[in-house]
Motif scaffolding. Structure first.
Motif, PDB file in Angstrom:
ATOM      1  N   ARG A 125       2.813   5.173  -0.829  1.00 54.81           N
ATOM      2  CA  ARG A 125       1.754   4.168  -1.016  1.00 54.81           C
ATOM      3  C   ARG A 125       2.326   2.747  -1.010  1.00 54.81           C
ATOM      4  O   ARG A 125       1.835   1.864  -0.332  1.00 54.81           O
ATOM      5  N   LYS A 126       3.423   2.577  -1.762  1.00 61.13           N
ATOM      6  CA  LYS A 126       4.068   1.262  -1.850  1.00 61.13           C
ATOM      7  C   LYS A 126       4.556   0.808  -0.470  1.00 61.13           C
ATOM      8  O   LYS A 126       4.307  -0.314  -0.036  1.00 61.13           O
ATOM      9  N   LYS A 127       5.233   1.716   0.208  1.00 60.12           N
ATOM     10  CA  LYS A 127       5.780   1.408   1.535  1.00 60.12           C
ATOM     11  C   LYS A 127       4.672   1.071   2.538  1.00 60.12           C
ATOM     12  O   LYS A 127       4.813   0.152   3.344  1.00 60.12           O
ATOM     13  N   ILE A 128       3.589   1.823   2.488  1.00 58.81           N
ATOM     14  CA  ILE A 128       2.498   1.625   3.443  1.00 58.81           C
ATOM     15  C   ILE A 128       1.825   0.280   3.185  1.00 58.81           C
ATOM     16  O   ILE A 128       1.464  -0.444   4.110  1.00 58.81           O
ATOM     17  N   MET A 129       1.703  -0.068   1.908  1.00 61.48           N
ATOM     18  CA  MET A 129       1.103  -1.357   1.572  1.00 61.48           C
ATOM     19  C   MET A 129       1.991  -2.502   2.048  1.00 61.48           C
ATOM     20  O   MET A 129       1.498  -3.473   2.611  1.00 61.48           O
ATOM     21  N   GLU A 130       3.298  -2.368   1.836  1.00 64.89           N
ATOM     22  CA  GLU A 130       4.245  -3.393   2.312  1.00 64.89           C
ATOM     23  C   GLU A 130       4.127  -3.596   3.824  1.00 64.89           C
ATOM     24  O   GLU A 130       4.281  -4.699   4.333  1.00 64.89           O
ATOM     25  N   ALA A 131       3.847  -2.480   4.525  1.00 68.15           N
ATOM     26  CA  ALA A 131       3.753  -2.561   5.994  1.00 68.15           C
ATOM     27  C   ALA A 131       2.357  -2.975   6.453  1.00 68.15           C
ATOM     28  O   ALA A 131       2.074  -2.996   7.649  1.00 68.15           O
ATOM     29  N   GLY A 132       1.478  -3.278   5.499  1.00 71.81           N
ATOM     30  CA  GLY A 132       0.133  -3.721   5.840  1.00 71.81           C
ATOM     31  C   GLY A 132      -0.811  -2.597   6.247  1.00 71.81           C
ATOM     32  O   GLY A 132      -1.849  -2.833   6.849  1.00 71.81           O
ATOM     33  N   GLY A 133      -0.456  -1.360   5.927  1.00 72.23           N
ATOM     34  CA  GLY A 133      -1.301  -0.218   6.272  1.00 72.23           C
ATOM     35  C   GLY A 133      -2.331   0.088   5.197  1.00 72.23           C
ATOM     36  O   GLY A 133      -2.445  -0.625   4.204  1.00 72.23           O
ATOM     37  N   ASN A 134      -3.083   1.168   5.413  1.00 71.03           N
ATOM     38  CA  ASN A 134      -4.111   1.584   4.461  1.00 71.03           C
ATOM     39  C   ASN A 134      -3.642   2.838   3.720  1.00 71.03           C
ATOM     40  O   ASN A 134      -3.711   3.937   4.250  1.00 71.03           O
ATOM     41  N   PRO A 135      -3.163   2.684   2.483  1.00 65.45           N
ATOM     42  CA  PRO A 135      -2.560   3.820   1.774  1.00 65.45           C
ATOM     43  C   PRO A 135      -3.561   4.935   1.454  1.00 65.45           C
ATOM     44  O   PRO A 135      -3.161   6.084   1.319  1.00 65.45           O
ATOM     45  N   ASP A 136      -4.847   4.608   1.367  1.00 66.68           N
ATOM     46  CA  ASP A 136      -5.820   5.665   1.077  1.00 66.68           C
ATOM     47  C   ASP A 136      -5.941   6.653   2.235  1.00 66.68           C
ATOM     48  O   ASP A 136      -6.427   7.762   2.077  1.00 66.68           O
ATOM     49  N   ARG A 137      -5.526   6.200   3.424  1.00 67.23           N
ATOM     50  CA  ARG A 137      -5.636   7.049   4.604  1.00 67.23           C
ATOM     51  C   ARG A 137      -4.293   7.548   5.090  1.00 67.23           C
ATOM     52  O   ARG A 137      -4.205   8.566   5.758  1.00 67.23           O
ATOM     53  N   GLU A 138      -3.231   6.815   4.808  1.00 70.29           N
ATOM     54  CA  GLU A 138      -1.945   7.141   5.426  1.00 70.29           C
ATOM     55  C   GLU A 138      -1.036   7.967   4.530  1.00 70.29           C
ATOM     56  O   GLU A 138       0.050   8.354   4.934  1.00 70.29           O
ATOM     57  N   THR A 139      -1.493   8.205   3.302  1.00 71.00           N
ATOM     58  CA  THR A 139      -0.788   9.170   2.456  1.00 71.00           C
ATOM     59  C   THR A 139      -1.825   9.917   1.636  1.00 71.00           C
ATOM     60  O   THR A 139      -2.951   9.438   1.466  1.00 71.00           O
ATOM     61  N   LYS A 156      11.152   8.424   7.542  1.00 69.88           N
ATOM     62  CA  LYS A 156      11.596   7.021   7.463  1.00 69.88           C
ATOM     63  C   LYS A 156      11.135   6.361   6.155  1.00 69.88           C
ATOM     64  O   LYS A 156      11.921   5.747   5.443  1.00 69.88           O
ATOM     65  N   LEU A 157       9.844   6.530   5.840  1.00 73.40           N
ATOM     66  CA  LEU A 157       9.305   5.868   4.649  1.00 73.40           C
ATOM     67  C   LEU A 157       9.931   6.411   3.366  1.00 73.40           C
ATOM     68  O   LEU A 157       9.962   5.736   2.348  1.00 73.40           O
ATOM     69  N   LEU A 158      10.439   7.643   3.445  1.00 72.39           N
ATOM     70  CA  LEU A 158      11.041   8.238   2.250  1.00 72.39           C
ATOM     71  C   LEU A 158      12.568   8.188   2.281  1.00 72.39           C
ATOM     72  O   LEU A 158      13.222   8.764   1.407  1.00 72.39           O
ATOM     73  N   SER A 159      13.117   7.462   3.266  1.00 78.14           N
ATOM     74  CA  SER A 159      14.579   7.482   3.409  1.00 78.14           C
ATOM     75  C   SER A 159      15.275   6.798   2.232  1.00 78.14           C
ATOM     76  O   SER A 159      16.445   7.048   1.972  1.00 78.14           O
ATOM     77  N   ASP A 160      14.554   5.938   1.496  1.00 82.29           N
ATOM     78  CA  ASP A 160      15.178   5.308   0.321  1.00 82.29           C
ATOM     79  C   ASP A 160      14.634   5.910  -0.982  1.00 82.29           C
ATOM     80  O   ASP A 160      14.745   5.309  -2.048  1.00 82.29           O
ATOM     81  N   TYR A 161      14.042   7.088  -0.903  1.00 78.02           N
ATOM     82  CA  TYR A 161      13.575   7.759  -2.122  1.00 78.02           C
ATOM     83  C   TYR A 161      14.744   8.550  -2.729  1.00 78.02           C
ATOM     84  O   TYR A 161      15.486   9.210  -2.000  1.00 78.02           O
ATOM     85  N   PRO A 162      14.908   8.523  -4.044  1.00 75.16           N
ATOM     86  CA  PRO A 162      16.006   9.292  -4.641  1.00 75.16           C
ATOM     87  C   PRO A 162      15.707  10.794  -4.617  1.00 75.16           C
ATOM     88  O   PRO A 162      15.131  11.346  -5.556  1.00 75.16           O
ATOM     89  N   ALA A 163      16.110  11.432  -3.527  1.00 74.24           N
ATOM     90  CA  ALA A 163      15.746  12.837  -3.284  1.00 74.24           C
ATOM     91  C   ALA A 163      16.230  13.763  -4.400  1.00 74.24           C
ATOM     92  O   ALA A 163      15.590  14.777  -4.704  1.00 74.24           O
TER      93      ALA A 163
END
Ligand code: ADP
Ligand code: MG
Ligand code: MG
Length: 371
Positions: A78-92, A146-153
């Protein structure tokens, strides 16, 4: 199909749904959970619907750790999608919590329920029935990576233990051969030898993770076409859904498994092996889609082993089918005699075919490597 009145009366009422309840109906063609669409009326705007799911707790045994995984990952997306100007309600996926702030609701019969925002104006395809859908699925899973590449897996729980531990899968196979509970080993010597000849392949990825030569990443582990919502206008894969098997792992697990079933020329249980091969054009299509998004985040080492991972994941799957056949078909549902053996054989045919094409596969992957 009649829906249990319990769902409407008791369960629907638990969630932070917005509006006045209208009705509920079954949704989609999932095989694991029971999924419903729930409709609500609101004063000034058109009705809204939500997704309500009964979690299949016979397979997904710990709903709390599972939902915490999903919460962590979707918040990050959600955070990443918002930073990229996307719509988090639809893209995650977006979790709709219960009225008392919980991630899921456990009813009186110990059934566990969760809810999500509904991804509207999008379709879930069961197969790549239109040109471009396979490419678009690759792109969507690449973007997810890509969007999760900096998530602490490492903070994610392993919801299904040792899921892609190929070394462990191999051990179980050896044990099944030794025990030979059904007396079937003598008839599948060729297949057993095929696996044994590839024992060393099984440890390669785990070894690299252990030595930290490749990064631990967030993996989806069920990267099928029907776990993506495709936009009705553009056919773009807008949202990756079905996050039950999100776990720490390697990029190879998702990529390799996608090639295993998505780039195969035939069904997983085809009995005419002459029809079974890995379609190099489909391989290329997936690589291009996947790397167009995930490419910049992968390391050199990951590029070098991406093609190999398609073979490894196919081998692993074949090992599982053969093991289950030797153990008497206790894990995978079978619909005919020797079904698991037929499945194992298609996988081994694919492995052999990929070995022949490995040089070409590597060239395709490495032509995209800028690192
Ligand atoms: P399963 O694990 O049983 O496959 P999924 O989470 O994939 O369950 O959901 C089953 C189906 O429900 C999906 O294939 C899709 O058609 C539909 N679905 C799930 N979540 C959503 C959503 N947020 N918006 C719209 N449709 C959804
Ligand atoms: Mg699904
Ligand atoms: Mg699922």
């Amino acid at each position: 199909k009649i829906i249990d009145t319990k769902i409407t009366a008791e369960v629907v009422n638990q969630f932070e749904f917005n509006g006045e309840f209208i009705h509920i109906e079954p949704l989609g063609q999932g095989h694991i959970n029971s999924t419903y669409a729930v409709y609500f009326r609101r004063e000034t705007v058109p009705p809204i619907r939500y997704v309500l799911q009964r979690i299949n707790t016979s397979i997904l045994k710990n709903p709390l750790t599972l939902m915490k995984n999903i919460e962590g990952v979707t918040n990050h997306l959600r955070k990443k999608i918002m930073e990229a100007g996307g719509n988090p309600d639809r893209e995650t996926l977006t979790i709709v919590k219960t009225k008392d702030g919980k991630l899921f609701y456990e009813d009186g019969d110990k059934e566990c329920w969760r809810a999500y925002l509904f991804i509207e104006d999008a379709t879930c395809y069961q197969s790549a029935e239109k040109p471009g859908l396979f490419y678009n699925s690759a792109k969507a899973f690449g973007r997810f990576q890509k969007l999760l590449s900096d998530y602490p897996a490492e903070t994610l729980s392993e919801t299904i233990e040792k899921f892609h531990n190929t070394v462990n899968r191999y051990k179980n196979f050896e044990k099944a051969v030794q025990e030979d509970r059904m007396g079937r080993a003598k008839d599948v010597q060729k297949e057993i030898e095929f696996v044994k000849a590839r024992k060393d392949d099984c440890g390669i990825v785990l070894d690299l993770i252990e030595k930290k030569e490749i990064p631990l990443r967030v993996t989806h582990n069920d990267t099928k076409l029907n776990n993506i919502m495709m936009d009705n206008e553009t056919n773009e894969g807008i949202c990756v859904i079905d996050l039950d098997t999100v776990m720490p792992g390697s990029v190879f697990y998702d990529f390799g498994d996608s090639i295993r079933f998505g780039a195969s020329s035939a069904a997983e249980d085809e009995t005419d092996l002459s029809k079974v091969y890995m379609d190099i054009n489909l391989f290329k299509e997936y690589v291009e889609g996947f790397l167009s998004e995930a490419g910049e985040t992968l390391t050199k080492k990951e590029y070098e082993l991406l093609a190999f991972s398609a073979k490894l994941l196919t081998l692993e799957c074949g090992i599982r089918f053969l093991t289950d056949y030797l153990e008497g078909d206790t894990y995978f549902k079978i619909h005919r005699e020797h079904h698991n053996l037929d499945r194992a054989r298609t996988q081994f045919k694919l492995v052999a075919n990929m070995e022949e094409k490995m040089e070409m596969m590597n060239e395709i992957v490495m032509s995209h490597c800028k690192n």
